[in-house]
Write a protein that holds these residues in place. Structure first.
Motif, short mmCIF file in Angstrom:
data_model
loop_
_atom_site.label_atom_id
_atom_site.label_comp_id
_atom_site.label_asym_id
_atom_site.label_seq_id
_atom_site.Cartn_x
_atom_site.Cartn_y
_atom_site.Cartn_z
N ALA A 68 0.83 -1.21 0.00
CA ALA A 68 0.00 0.00 0.00
C ALA A 68 0.86 1.25 0.00
O ALA A 68 1.97 1.28 0.54
N GLY A 69 0.33 2.31 -0.63
CA GLY A 69 0.96 3.62 -0.58
C GLY A 69 2.14 3.82 -1.51
O GLY A 69 2.89 4.78 -1.35
N MET A 70 2.32 2.95 -2.50
CA MET A 70 3.46 3.04 -3.40
C MET A 70 3.11 3.84 -4.66
O MET A 70 1.95 3.92 -5.06
N SER A 71 4.17 4.41 -5.29
CA SER A 71 3.97 5.31 -6.42
C SER A 71 4.86 4.93 -7.59
O SER A 71 5.90 4.27 -7.42
N TYR A 72 4.44 5.38 -8.79
CA TYR A 72 5.27 5.29 -9.99
C TYR A 72 5.60 6.72 -10.43
O TYR A 72 4.73 7.57 -10.51
N ARG A 73 6.89 6.94 -10.76
CA ARG A 73 7.31 8.27 -11.18
C ARG A 73 8.00 8.14 -12.54
O ARG A 73 9.09 7.58 -12.65
N ILE A 74 7.34 8.64 -13.57
CA ILE A 74 7.82 8.56 -14.95
C ILE A 74 8.24 9.97 -15.35
O ILE A 74 7.40 10.84 -15.59
N VAL A 75 9.53 10.22 -15.41
CA VAL A 75 10.04 11.59 -15.49
C VAL A 75 11.18 11.68 -16.52
O VAL A 75 12.08 10.84 -16.56
N ASN A 76 11.14 12.73 -17.35
CA ASN A 76 12.25 13.09 -18.23
C ASN A 76 12.70 11.95 -19.16
O ASN A 76 13.89 11.64 -19.28
N ASN A 77 11.74 11.33 -19.83
CA ASN A 77 12.05 10.36 -20.86
C ASN A 77 11.78 10.97 -22.24
O ASN A 77 10.95 11.86 -22.38
N THR A 78 12.48 10.48 -23.26
CA THR A 78 12.24 10.90 -24.63
C THR A 78 11.72 9.70 -25.41
O THR A 78 12.40 8.67 -25.51
N LEU A 79 10.50 9.85 -25.95
CA LEU A 79 9.79 8.76 -26.61
C LEU A 79 9.48 9.18 -28.04
O LEU A 79 8.74 10.14 -28.26
N VAL A 80 10.01 8.46 -29.03
CA VAL A 80 9.88 8.84 -30.43
C VAL A 80 9.39 7.65 -31.25
O VAL A 80 9.94 6.55 -31.15
N ASN A 81 8.36 7.87 -32.05
CA ASN A 81 7.77 6.84 -32.91
C ASN A 81 7.17 5.72 -32.05
O ASN A 81 7.68 4.59 -32.00
N ILE A 82 6.07 6.04 -31.40
CA ILE A 82 5.41 5.11 -30.48
C ILE A 82 4.07 4.71 -31.07
O ILE A 82 3.19 5.56 -31.26
N ASP A 83 3.89 3.44 -31.36
CA ASP A 83 2.64 2.95 -31.94
C ASP A 83 1.68 2.57 -30.80
O ASP A 83 1.31 1.41 -30.64
N GLY A 84 1.32 3.58 -30.02
CA GLY A 84 0.45 3.37 -28.87
C GLY A 84 0.50 4.60 -28.00
O GLY A 84 0.77 5.71 -28.46
N TYR A 85 0.26 4.43 -26.70
CA TYR A 85 0.28 5.53 -25.76
C TYR A 85 1.69 5.77 -25.23
O TYR A 85 2.53 4.87 -25.22
N GLY A 86 1.91 6.98 -24.74
CA GLY A 86 3.15 7.25 -24.05
C GLY A 86 3.25 6.41 -22.80
O GLY A 86 4.25 5.74 -22.54
N VAL A 87 2.20 6.44 -21.98
CA VAL A 87 2.11 5.59 -20.80
C VAL A 87 0.68 5.09 -20.68
O VAL A 87 -0.28 5.85 -20.84
N LYS A 88 0.55 3.79 -20.44
CA LYS A 88 -0.76 3.17 -20.23
C LYS A 88 -0.78 2.63 -18.81
O LYS A 88 0.08 1.85 -18.41
N MET A 89 -1.78 3.08 -18.05
CA MET A 89 -1.82 2.81 -16.62
C MET A 89 -2.97 1.87 -16.30
O MET A 89 -4.13 2.17 -16.62
N ASN A 90 -2.67 0.72 -15.71
CA ASN A 90 -3.70 -0.20 -15.24
C ASN A 90 -3.67 -0.37 -13.72
O ASN A 90 -4.33 -1.25 -13.20
N SER A 91 -2.88 0.46 -13.06
CA SER A 91 -2.71 0.31 -11.62
C SER A 91 -3.75 1.15 -10.87
O SER A 91 -3.74 2.38 -10.94
N LYS A 92 -4.60 0.48 -10.10
CA LYS A 92 -5.57 1.16 -9.26
C LYS A 92 -5.13 1.20 -7.80
O LYS A 92 -5.78 1.83 -6.97
N LEU A 93 -4.05 0.52 -7.47
CA LEU A 93 -3.61 0.42 -6.08
C LEU A 93 -2.51 1.40 -5.72
O LEU A 93 -2.26 1.64 -4.55
N SER A 94 -1.81 1.95 -6.72
CA SER A 94 -0.74 2.91 -6.44
C SER A 94 -1.32 4.30 -6.24
O SER A 94 -2.44 4.60 -6.68
N VAL A 95 -0.54 5.18 -5.62
CA VAL A 95 -1.00 6.55 -5.32
C VAL A 95 0.09 7.55 -5.70
O VAL A 95 1.26 7.20 -5.83
#
Length: 482
Positions: free
Chosen positions: A358-385
């Protein structure tokens, strides 16, 4: 100052390039440019003749070739099992593997100390191992190093076409280092480093911990499955039942202290680098991963896959041209930053839940994403905060910046989304220099690290100063302002 060289070999799948990118097709470079790095990077290996005080290794280490005559014990071509319970070498001994072709070998019962590890090294030249077994097995050992630095070759030990694995560290092996090996053509994973639970409980969770798993400067390519399979995949549940101890519930041991860096991974059937059950102090950085997931199996086709139970940092990696997601995270409390991701056939980053604390987080910071056949980030986590997606550059994404439900705790801010490579005004993208020029919309456009909770990024993708101008730049690269 010294040079930090990033070399990228292009070997693309059919659909990985998007037509309107200036990186596509015949304009793609065979090698990256040479960039200047800050003093944070250098030779970090204490065995090298030019070891310095840097924090990160930049491939400049130099080694003195090892002579078999100077080793405490020499493994000859016909030797198949080297058991220290039989030969009784003291901690700190050097075990030379005689140069030339040979069959697979097992090293067993070598227990060094932190100050005096056992060293397994090629001597009198390079070694090539082939055969129908794993090339090298490290069994029931601790404080050991397997290294190919015994000759002037980049990879002094070559493991080719073995089955199912190239190198295995298992059966209670802990506190080990594997470096400067080339592993190719294996029928399964290139390097497998995980101990499974057993009926007597000696390697079960709570009894055994795999500590200090260090894997660096290896070239793993053209393998049928993962380049690296590190730790178990069942942290969030019990281990599959073992018939010999039917009815007993077993749990995989955890890992503490993982370092996977400066590895070159190309053409893998499944994930490039997979790490599971690493519950403490895990860092995966400065790796080059190209053409991953070539079997196109949905759950086994990521550049980097963070399996359940794994915490820690994923940073400064170059990931290109796979069939699946570049980074797939099913761990907890992960920081993903300074990564350069190109030509990704699915979402660049996907995050899910596998019973995180419980109470854990994801931090997605300062990435360079080029030519992505989808989303930059796709989130399925309902338990993180308190999850954040800050300071990222996205160019040519077929989806939006992100995808997540309204009931997920995710803050998106200070990202740059462009339809063409020219919109961000990079320094030299043809040579993989995605630094912004002054006046670029991403120059000085990011949130400062002091504005982001629980993260402290001090350098950029090239291990240069992260904040060089008035403010942090958006993306993995920081323009160095005089």
């Amino acid at each position: 100052m010294f040079c930090f060289i990033i070399i990228v070999f292009i070997g693309c799948t059919e659909d990985e390039l998007l037509a309107d990118s200036s990186l596509a097709g015949e304009n793609a470079p065979e090698e990256a440019a040479v960039f200047q790095a800050g003093e944070v990077a250098g030779c970090t290996d204490s065995r090298a003749i030019n070891s310095g005080g840097a924090s990160y290794d930049n491939n400049t280490c130099q080694y003195t070739p090892t002579s078999c005559a100077d080793c405490d014990y020499v493994v000859r071509a016909g030797d198949k099992v080297i058991d220290n319970a039989w030969i009784g070498l003291p901690p700190g001994s050097t075990i030379g593997i005689k140069s030339g072709g040979r069959e697979p070998v097992i090293f067993r019962n070598f227990h060094g100390t932190a100050d005096q590890p056992f060293i397994f090294i090629n001597c009198d030249g390079p070694v090539k191992i082939t055969g129908d077994l794993p090339g090298i097995k490290l069994h029931n050992s601790s404080h050991i190093r397997l290294t190919g630095t015994g000759s002037t070759d980049d990879y002094g030990i070559v493991v080719a076409g073995t089955r199912p694995f190239g190198v295995v560290a298992e059966l209670g092996t802990t506190d080990f280092e594997i470096d400067h090996l080339e592993v190719k053509g294996t029928r399964s994973a290139g390097i497998a480093a995980r101990t499974r639970p057993v009926c007597d409980g000696s390697t079960n969770r709570g009894t055994f911990i795999q500590r200090n798993t260090i894997i660096h400067h290896n070239y793993i390519h053209d393998v049928a499955d993962e380049a690296m399979y590190i730790g178990g995949s069942h942290w969030h549940t019990s281990f599959p039942a073992i018939s010999e101890c039917s009815g007993k519930i077993l749990y995989e041991p955890e890992l503490e202290g993982v370092r996977i860096y400066n590895n070159r991974v190309e053409n893998t059937g499944r994930d490039g680098i997979q790490v599971g059950s690493a519950t403490k102090d895990c860092q995966i950085y400065n790796n080059q991963i190209i053409n991953y997931g070539l079997q196109n199996i949905t759950i086994h086709q990521s550049g980097i896959q963070i399996n359940p139970g794994t915490t820690g940092e994923v940073y400064n990696n170059f990931i290109k041209g796979g069939t699946g997601r570049a980074i797939f995270i099913n761990g907890y409390d992960n920081q993903v930053y300074n990564n350069l991701i190109l030509d990704c056939s699915k979402d660049a980053i996907q995050i899910g839940d596998r019973n995180p604390p419980a109470g854990m987080s994801y931090r997605i910071v300062n990435n360079t994403l080029v030519n992505i056949d989808g989303y930059g980030v796709k989130m399925n986590s309902k338990l993180s905060v308190d999850n954040v997606f800050y300071n990222n550059v996205l160019i040519n994404t077929s989806g939006d910046i992100y995808k997540f439900d309204n009931n997920m705790d995710f803050d998106v801010s200070n990202n740059f989304l462009g339809n063409g490579i020219e919109e961000a005004v990079f320094e030299n993208p043809q040579n993989l220099d995605f630094s912004p020029v002054e006046g670029s919309p991403i120059f000085d456009g990011g949130l400062g690290m002091e504005q982001i909770d629980n993260i402290n990024i001090t350098s950029d993708y090239l291990f240069q100063l992260r904040k060089s101008g008035e403010q942090v730049d958006i993306g993995a690269f920081e323009k160095q302002v005089d």
